[in-house]
Design a protein around this motif. Structure first.
Motif, short mmCIF file in Angstrom:
data_model
loop_
_atom_site.label_atom_id
_atom_site.label_comp_id
_atom_site.label_asym_id
_atom_site.label_seq_id
_atom_site.Cartn_x
_atom_site.Cartn_y
_atom_site.Cartn_z
N UNK A 38 48.06 128.43 81.12
CA UNK A 38 46.61 127.76 80.84
C UNK A 38 47.21 127.24 79.30
N UNK A 39 46.71 126.15 78.92
CA UNK A 39 47.03 125.64 77.79
C UNK A 39 45.87 124.48 77.22
N UNK A 40 45.98 124.18 75.79
CA UNK A 40 45.15 123.28 75.30
C UNK A 40 46.01 122.12 75.14
N UNK A 41 45.63 120.92 75.46
CA UNK A 41 46.33 119.64 74.92
C UNK A 41 45.62 119.30 73.46
N UNK A 45 41.65 119.00 75.75
CA UNK A 45 41.60 119.07 77.10
C UNK A 45 42.34 120.30 77.63
N UNK A 46 41.74 121.21 78.65
CA UNK A 46 42.15 122.32 78.93
C UNK A 46 43.19 121.96 80.16
N UNK A 47 44.24 122.48 80.19
CA UNK A 47 45.49 121.94 81.11
C UNK A 47 45.79 123.31 81.75
N UNK A 48 45.71 123.41 83.31
CA UNK A 48 46.19 124.25 84.06
C UNK A 48 47.87 123.61 84.55
N UNK A 93 36.59 116.25 77.54
CA UNK A 93 37.73 115.91 78.08
C UNK A 93 37.85 116.69 79.46
N UNK A 94 37.06 117.77 79.48
CA UNK A 94 37.03 118.58 80.80
C UNK A 94 38.57 119.30 81.13
N UNK A 95 39.11 119.06 82.00
CA UNK A 95 40.20 119.89 82.64
C UNK A 95 40.96 119.29 83.53
N UNK A 96 42.55 119.51 83.44
CA UNK A 96 43.30 118.84 84.51
C UNK A 96 44.31 119.82 84.81
N UNK A 97 44.77 119.61 86.23
CA UNK A 97 46.22 120.38 86.78
C UNK A 97 47.26 119.46 86.49
N UNK A 98 48.49 120.19 85.84
CA UNK A 98 49.61 119.65 85.82
C UNK A 98 50.76 120.24 86.66
N UNK A 99 51.76 119.56 86.79
CA UNK A 99 53.11 120.32 87.47
C UNK A 99 54.06 120.03 86.58
N UNK A 100 54.90 121.26 86.09
CA UNK A 100 56.15 121.12 85.45
C UNK A 100 57.17 121.50 86.58
N UNK A 101 58.25 120.60 86.86
CA UNK A 101 59.28 120.97 87.71
C UNK A 101 60.59 120.86 87.08
N UNK A 102 61.08 122.11 87.05
CA UNK A 102 62.57 122.39 86.50
C UNK A 102 63.68 122.81 87.50
N UNK A 103 64.65 121.99 87.02
CA UNK A 103 65.93 122.06 87.79
C UNK A 103 66.88 122.84 87.03
N UNK A 104 67.27 123.89 87.28
CA UNK A 104 68.34 124.72 86.28
C UNK A 104 69.48 124.55 86.91
N UNK A 105 70.43 123.73 85.96
CA UNK A 105 72.04 123.47 86.23
C UNK A 105 72.78 124.65 85.95
N UNK A 114 66.74 119.94 83.94
CA UNK A 114 66.04 118.94 84.03
C UNK A 114 64.64 119.02 84.26
N UNK A 115 63.69 118.60 83.45
CA UNK A 115 62.37 118.98 83.44
C UNK A 115 61.49 117.92 83.58
N UNK A 116 60.67 117.86 84.56
CA UNK A 116 59.73 116.56 84.95
C UNK A 116 58.37 117.09 84.64
N UNK A 117 57.60 116.64 83.92
CA UNK A 117 55.99 116.96 83.72
C UNK A 117 55.20 115.84 84.48
N UNK A 118 54.46 116.39 85.22
CA UNK A 118 53.51 115.50 86.14
C UNK A 118 52.20 115.87 85.71
N UNK A 119 51.50 114.89 85.13
CA UNK A 119 50.23 115.30 84.57
C UNK A 119 49.08 114.78 85.40
N UNK A 120 48.11 115.55 85.65
CA UNK A 120 46.86 115.35 86.22
C UNK A 120 47.11 115.07 87.81
N UNK A 121 47.65 116.20 88.30
CA UNK A 121 48.11 116.37 89.66
C UNK A 121 46.58 116.40 90.53
N UNK A 122 45.77 116.90 89.89
CA UNK A 122 44.27 116.85 90.73
C UNK A 122 43.36 116.73 89.51
#
Length: 122
Positions: A38-41, A45-48, A93-105, A114-122
């Motif tokens: 749980x973080x604040x941008x 905005x609160x980000x889960x 700003x309210x809140x949103x849900x994000x996904x961080x997807x990490x591939x560890x080589x 490899x890190x991909x940050x997908x903002x506002x998945x809901x």
């Protein structure tokens, strides 16, 4: 599996801090499940954040592990947190849900992850 998840959450938290987010909590547990971060941008905005981590594979990406039922459960846990902590929600700003997807080589070579940050998945 658990160790890989912890490593991914640590990588995600470092990434968010560098990107200007303030980490509020990690591994917040409820009767419904857990919120990884749980973080604040910077805007307030609160980000889960749901973190999905996998050892690099040709067949599967970390994003593939967030299916519809897991996303629905994640959203429910976030709503539970938001309803029980209204003072943490910025009214503008309210809140949103994000996904961080990490591939560890290579665990010993973080720059190859490899890190991909997908903002506002809901």
């Amino acid at each position: 599996h658990i160790i890989t998840g912890r490593i991914g959450e640590d990588i995600a938290a470092k990434y968010l801090k560098i990107a200007g987010y303030k980490i509020i909590r990690q591994n917040y547990k409820t009767k419904f499940g857990e919120i990884d971060i749980i973080a604040k941008e910077g805007s307030g905005e609160l980000v889960f954040v749901e973190v999905k981590t996998l050892i690099k594979s040709e067949n599967l990406k970390p994003e593939d592990n967030l299916n519809y039922s897991k996303l629905k459960k994640f959203k429910k846990i976030c709503e539970y947190y938001a309803n029980n902590n209204p003072k943490e929600i910025n009214q503008k700003f309210g809140y949103r849900g994000d996904l961080i997807a990490i591939e560890i080589e290579n665990i010993n070579c973080p720059e190859k992850n490899i890190l991909n940050h997908y903002k506002n998945i809901f």
